[in-house]
Design a protein around this motif. Sequence first.
Motif, PDB file in Angstrom:
ATOM      1  N   SER A 117       0.812  -1.221   0.000  1.00 46.26           N
ATOM      2  CA  SER A 117       0.000   0.000   0.000  1.00 46.26           C
ATOM      3  C   SER A 117       0.844   1.269   0.000  1.00 46.26           C
ATOM      4  CB  SER A 117      -0.984   0.067   1.177  1.00 46.26           C
ATOM      5  OG  SER A 117      -1.853  -1.036   1.179  1.00 46.26           O
ATOM      6  N   GLN A 118       2.159   1.125   0.086  1.00 41.76           N
ATOM      7  CA  GLN A 118       3.046   2.285   0.189  1.00 41.76           C
ATOM      8  C   GLN A 118       3.253   2.972  -1.163  1.00 41.76           C
ATOM      9  OE1 GLN A 118       6.579   1.365   2.460  1.00 41.76           O
ATOM     10  NE2 GLN A 118       7.800   2.925   1.419  1.00 41.76           N
ATOM     11  N   TRP A 119       3.386   4.304  -1.143  1.00 39.60           N
ATOM     12  CA  TRP A 119       3.777   5.070  -2.324  1.00 39.60           C
ATOM     13  C   TRP A 119       5.298   5.053  -2.425  1.00 39.60           C
ATOM     14  CZ3 TRP A 119       1.764   7.510  -6.539  1.00 39.60           C
ATOM     15  CH2 TRP A 119       2.586   8.410  -7.223  1.00 39.60           C
ATOM     16  N   VAL A 120       5.846   4.771  -3.604  1.00 39.63           N
ATOM     17  CA  VAL A 120       7.293   4.737  -3.790  1.00 39.63           C
ATOM     18  C   VAL A 120       7.686   5.626  -4.958  1.00 39.63           C
ATOM     19  CG1 VAL A 120       7.516   2.414  -2.830  1.00 39.63           C
ATOM     20  CG2 VAL A 120       7.171   2.697  -5.294  1.00 39.63           C
ATOM     21  N   GLU A 121       8.931   6.053  -4.942  1.00 40.92           N
ATOM     22  CA  GLU A 121       9.479   6.869  -6.024  1.00 40.92           C
ATOM     23  C   GLU A 121      10.268   5.993  -6.996  1.00 40.92           C
ATOM     24  OE1 GLU A 121       8.769  10.007  -6.386  1.00 40.92           O
ATOM     25  OE2 GLU A 121       7.746  10.272  -4.460  1.00 40.92           O
ATOM     26  N   LYS A 122      10.390   6.473  -8.236  1.00 37.07           N
ATOM     27  CA  LYS A 122      11.165   5.739  -9.237  1.00 37.07           C
ATOM     28  C   LYS A 122      12.604   5.576  -8.757  1.00 37.07           C
ATOM     29  CE  LYS A 122      12.526   5.740 -14.109  1.00 37.07           C
ATOM     30  NZ  LYS A 122      12.417   6.432 -15.424  1.00 37.07           N
ATOM     31  N   GLY A 123      13.122   4.344  -8.853  1.00 38.79           N
ATOM     32  CA  GLY A 123      14.482   4.059  -8.432  1.00 38.79           C
ATOM     33  C   GLY A 123      14.627   3.706  -6.968  1.00 38.79           C
ATOM     34  N   GLU A 124      13.549   3.834  -6.186  1.00 35.30           N
ATOM     35  CA  GLU A 124      13.606   3.500  -4.762  1.00 35.30           C
ATOM     36  C   GLU A 124      13.833   1.994  -4.597  1.00 35.30           C
ATOM     37  OE1 GLU A 124      10.736   3.846  -0.788  1.00 35.30           O
ATOM     38  OE2 GLU A 124      10.367   5.139  -2.522  1.00 35.30           O
ATOM     39  N   ILE A 125      14.668   1.636  -3.634  1.00 32.43           N
ATOM     40  CA  ILE A 125      14.949   0.214  -3.396  1.00 32.43           C
ATOM     41  C   ILE A 125      13.770  -0.415  -2.659  1.00 32.43           C
ATOM     42  CG2 ILE A 125      16.449  -1.448  -2.238  1.00 32.43           C
ATOM     43  CD1 ILE A 125      18.742   0.531  -2.609  1.00 32.43           C
ATOM     44  N   LEU A 126      13.164  -1.407  -3.296  1.00 30.70           N
ATOM     45  CA  LEU A 126      11.979  -2.081  -2.745  1.00 30.70           C
ATOM     46  C   LEU A 126      12.347  -3.336  -1.966  1.00 30.70           C
ATOM     47  CD1 LEU A 126       9.663  -1.908  -5.913  1.00 30.70           C
ATOM     48  CD2 LEU A 126       9.962  -0.196  -4.109  1.00 30.70           C
ATOM     49  N   ALA A 127      13.427  -3.982  -2.397  1.00 32.55           N
ATOM     50  CA  ALA A 127      13.853  -5.234  -1.770  1.00 32.55           C
ATOM     51  C   ALA A 127      15.273  -5.548  -2.219  1.00 32.55           C
ATOM     52  CB  ALA A 127      12.913  -6.374  -2.156  1.00 32.55           C
ATOM     53  N   THR A 128      15.887  -6.501  -1.563  1.00 30.97           N
ATOM     54  CA  THR A 128      17.171  -7.018  -2.025  1.00 30.97           C
ATOM     55  C   THR A 128      17.062  -8.531  -2.182  1.00 30.97           C
ATOM     56  OG1 THR A 128      17.980  -7.203   0.256  1.00 30.97           O
ATOM     57  CG2 THR A 128      18.559  -5.196  -0.958  1.00 30.97           C
TER      58      THR A 128
END
Length: 334
Positions: A268-279
């Motif tokens: 449900s979170q808003w994220v920005e382009k290039g933001e690290i979502l996971a590794t």
Amino acid sequence: MSEFVKTLEILGEKIELGESKTVDFNIAKLFTSTNIAIPVIIERSLIPGPTILITAAIHGDEINGVEIVRQLIARKINKPKRGSIICIPILNVFGFLNTERAFPDGRDLNRVFPGNKRGSLASRVAYYLTTQVLPHVDYCIDFHTGGASRFNAPQVRVNPGDEKLLKLAKVFNVPFIVYSKNLKKSYRATCNKLGIPIVLFEGGKSLESNIQIVNYGVRGIKRFLYFLDMLDSKFNVTNPIKDSMIIEKSRWIRAQKSGLFHLNIKCSQWVEKGEILATITDPYGKMTFNVTATNEGFIINVNQTPIVHQGDAIFHISTKLDIQKNQEKKSTDE
């Protein structure tokens, strides 16, 4: 459709105004000759009105919907002020018994509608639901979760361009409304062909009972019944904190590497382009790969599995919001 119907006849049983009845939906036996019944729980007010069908567990491993419908019945929310409410907490009893998505023959019930009375077991269930129950119904509400380990943000799926359904989805009021085309041979597509508005709720993941998701579903149904003047006055309706965000288009982000999966963000979170979502790492401490957002948007599905393979769907992200609809909604509120 059924506003002035005094007698409902479902699966060979007659239910009068003001009557409560559980009808057994019998299709087949287990191979041990044990009867398998799908309970259909019907509550009718003395006052005529619409008929709503509420279903869960079309996929047998999707537990959240079962708990939502169970709570409706246990708390007597399904006893309408007017009209009729039909509840089927577990439509795919065979899959539910085995905690599996499909029927024992591997068929997905949600891909065989409108069914065939001489077809596969799943197809026969679809046929009798379509021919014996749906003709008496004015509205449907159907509950689903994400498959496997994929956790869905609370959302209602709407066929693009269906303004009537969009209005009902706003009434249900969960965080997201997602434009999604009807799939061929699905329950939703069959309802659409029959002219029955269907609210399809997605939330949580399979084989999990999530209290937050369940609460979204129960509150949504209460709002829906209140909108139709069917909710008993003893129940309170929770006012929405904010309106649903309407998502016009979305896409899947897939794993580019195989390995251990470490989440950095929440559903449900808003994220920005290039933001690290996971590794993604290997088990030996030699490789670390960052999964980044392909664009700015809302994350509406997160794969919560600890291990992924290359190509696995790991995030569902919005790529286009329906700006016009969201702005119209905002200006109306103001």
